[in-house]
Design a protein around this motif. Structure first.
Motif, PDB file in Angstrom:
ATOM      1  N   GLN A 191       0.878  -1.139   0.004  1.00 52.03           N
ATOM      2  CA  GLN A 191       0.066   0.056  -0.022  1.00 52.03           C
ATOM      3  C   GLN A 191       0.800   1.207  -0.029  1.00 52.03           C
ATOM      4  OE1 GLN A 191      -2.354  -0.690   3.489  1.00 52.03           O
ATOM      5  NE2 GLN A 191      -2.671  -2.837   2.820  1.00 52.03           N
ATOM      6  N   ASN A 192       1.935   1.333   0.377  1.00 53.40           N
ATOM      7  CA  ASN A 192       3.003   2.385   0.704  1.00 53.40           C
ATOM      8  C   ASN A 192       3.442   2.792  -0.667  1.00 53.40           C
ATOM      9  OD1 ASN A 192       3.761   4.268   2.520  1.00 53.40           O
ATOM     10  ND2 ASN A 192       5.769   3.349   2.554  1.00 53.40           N
ATOM     11  N   ILE A 193       3.384   1.723  -1.733  1.00 55.86           N
ATOM     12  CA  ILE A 193       3.822   2.428  -2.858  1.00 55.86           C
ATOM     13  C   ILE A 193       2.921   3.424  -3.430  1.00 55.86           C
ATOM     14  CG2 ILE A 193       4.146   1.569  -5.328  1.00 55.86           C
ATOM     15  CD1 ILE A 193       4.387  -1.438  -4.222  1.00 55.86           C
ATOM     16  N   LEU A 194       1.433   3.323  -3.161  1.00 54.24           N
ATOM     17  CA  LEU A 194       0.947   4.334  -3.570  1.00 54.24           C
ATOM     18  C   LEU A 194       1.135   5.631  -2.856  1.00 54.24           C
ATOM     19  CD1 LEU A 194      -2.724   2.721  -3.687  1.00 54.24           C
ATOM     20  CD2 LEU A 194      -0.901   3.031  -5.681  1.00 54.24           C
ATOM     21  N   VAL A 195       1.546   5.727  -1.645  1.00 59.22           N
ATOM     22  CA  VAL A 195       1.747   6.762  -0.910  1.00 59.22           C
ATOM     23  C   VAL A 195       2.870   7.548  -1.319  1.00 59.22           C
ATOM     24  CG1 VAL A 195       1.861   7.657   1.378  1.00 59.22           C
ATOM     25  CG2 VAL A 195       0.427   6.109   1.208  1.00 59.22           C
ATOM     26  N   LEU A 196       4.038   6.598  -1.273  1.00 59.85           N
ATOM     27  CA  LEU A 196       5.506   7.082  -1.830  1.00 59.85           C
ATOM     28  C   LEU A 196       5.330   7.756  -3.025  1.00 59.85           C
ATOM     29  CD1 LEU A 196       8.613   6.648  -1.012  1.00 59.85           C
ATOM     30  CD2 LEU A 196       8.412   4.839  -3.161  1.00 59.85           C
TER      31      LEU A 196
END
Ligand code: BG6
Length: 495
Positions: A191-196
């Motif tokens: 999910q953090n890929i999206l935030v990154l």
């Protein structure tokens, strides 16, 4: 947002998934006070068992799990939420019994008519259970409540079967009520890929064919197929890991920014990536995909048998336990940039990571002084040691201009000391909240099968062509080549 009061009905409740993933995830949610105020778990399976026996089993499994911090008082009250019904899922008449049990529990516990059905059964049952739910009108609420159905992977074995399953489910539930689970999307680091990507302005200008040389997604496992020989023989690494988990990772890396951060906008972009994948030609199926199978060896100090000697695996099986793929995404952002996927079982180490390889400087004053073709890589480590590292070249102090590739590292445990929530915790909670962002949509799923199908078909036609063997505990076939160079070695097949 709080989840509304509801009931979760788990089909396949005496199975592995329920014990290893679902109940522990529900327990963690309970401990963290994230379950609805009024909530019941109803396990359904064939084995004859009382509520007490079923609870005792779950309690034993939870106590034996090293990942869970148990407090006996909390465990006791959590177990009181669990009920069990023994019934034959193949028999339509038995669903009346299930319905009676559901209605009586709703009444007794004063729970509104909101139900999630979880299919944790063998895939053959995905087409059997929903029509029976419909036959007894359990698929709709007559009291203004909600219905959801969570379907485990594998969702079909090819495009045709995935389409058939989609059509069948859509006759019984609305698309909005169908939750196709892919546990990789429940992982924090994924999910953090999206935030990154979408909370930092600095990456977007570089995130395209002008600055990126190639993208690598790799997932190596030390585990073998455990006791899943029967399933794995029909799946292989391409269906088991690539069609779902690794293609989802790729979609998060490759997608365009969504119009807004709501489930449908995000899922639209994922579907667009899958539709932009360049279809494999017969030539690509043999030259841009490498498959392998493990033989006897040693993994983490333990002697293990080769795939063909595993339980319920044919002695002459050609099922692949390793796949390396090179493919292209035909859109403006990625035109001409190769993507690579690697996955395999019984490899040297367990590691899932995505590496974005940036292009080198136009004039290379320090050529050959960094590990790759350029000094810059962004590495997103999904597991273990969840982290993000940015690699770049710096001058070694002293005379001359000697360059060293250094790394700026962020580790997730510096952000949150507790262990990261398990993927199933996040996904179950999202389903309870009615948030489908991290679940696959039917069009995206079908597009992913459309991409995979030609490869499977070619392999069926030529079951042993280019099937390579690798020793368990090694880096895979073509020893020591774990990057794109694997495609430049070995004999090429002419088609
Ligand atoms: C499952 C596959 O979906 O994912 C397994 O069926 C695989 O074969 C597993 O081992 C990998 O998941 P994780 O979370 O351990 O990387």
């Amino acid at each position: 947002k709080e989840a509304e009061n509801q009931m979760l009905v788990i089909f396949g409740a005496s199975g592995d998934l329920t014990r290893r993933k679902l109940i522990p995830a529900l327990f963690e949610l309970y401990v963290r006070r994230l379950l609805p105020e009024k909530f019941i778990i109803l396990g359904a399976a064939r084995s004859l068992m009382s509520n007490e026996e079923f609870r005792r089993k779950q309690s034993d499994y939870l106590s034996a799990s090293s990942n869970i911090s148990l407090n006996s008082k909390e465990l006791g009250s959590f177990l009181e939420l669990i009920y069990y019904v023994a019934f034959d899922t193949d028999n339509c008449k038995e669903y009346v019994k299930l319905k009676e049990m559901i209605v009586s529990l709703q009444k007794e516990k004063d729970i509104p008519d909101n139900i999630i059905f979880y299919l944790a059964t063998p895939p053959a049952m995905y087409e059997v259970i929903p029509p029976f739910l419909k036959a007894v009108k359990l698929n709709v609420s007559l009291h203004g409540g909600t219905r959801k159905i969570i379907v485990e992977k594998p969702f079909g074995t090819d495009l045709k079967s995935a389409k058939r399953l989609n059509r069948k489910l859509e006759l019984i539930f609305n698309e909005k009520e169908i939750y196709r689970i892919d546990h990789y999307l429940g992982k924090e680091t994924v999910q953090n890929i999206l935030v990154l990507r979408f909370s930092n302005g600095i990456f977007e200008p570089l995130w395209n064919r002008n600055y990126i040389d190639y993208v690598e997604i790799s997932s190596s496992e030390t585990l073998g197929i455990e006791n899943r020989g029967k399933y794995y023989e029909t799946a292989g690494a391409l269906r088991d890991m690539i069609q779902n988990h690794l293609m989802q990772l790729m979609a998060f890396i490759a997608m365009e920014p969504p119009a807004s951060f709501d489930p449908e906008s995000i899922r639209d972009e994922i579907a667009k990536v899958f539709r932009s994948l360049r279809a494999f030609s017969t030539h690509d199926c043999h030259n841009s995909v490498i498959r392998g199978q493990y033989t006897d060896g040693e993994v983490e100090g333990e002697t293990v048998v080769g795939y063909r000697k595993e339980k319920e695996v044919a002695a002459d099986s050609n099922t692949e336990t390793y796949v390396a793929m090179r493919y292209m995404i035909d859109n403006w952002r990625w035109s001409g940039i190769p993507f690579f996927i690697f996955t395999g079982k019984r490899l040297k180490e367990k590691r899932t990571e995505i590496t974005i390889h940036f292009k080198s400087t136009p004039q290379q004053f320090f050529k050959g002084q960094c590990a790759g073709s350029s000094c810059n890589q962004l590495i997103i480590r999904v597991q273990p040691d969840e982290s993000i590292s940015m690699k770049f070249g710096l001058k070694i102090p002293g005379a001359g201009f000697e360059v060293k590739q250094v790394s700026m590292d962020f580790y997730y445990d510096s952000l949150k000391k507790d262990k990261l929530p398990d993927a199933y915790e996040r996904l179950l909670l999202d389903a309870m909240l009615g948030d489908s962002t991290l679940y696959s949509r039917s069009d995206a799923l079908e597009a992913s099968w459309r991409f995979i199908d030609p490869i499977e078909k070619e392999w069926m036609k030529h079951p042993t062509r280019n099937l390579l063997y690798y020793k368990a505990g090694s880096n895979g076939p073509r020893q020591n080549l774990i990057g794109p160079e694997i495609f430049d070695s070995g004999n090429k097949t002419k088609c």
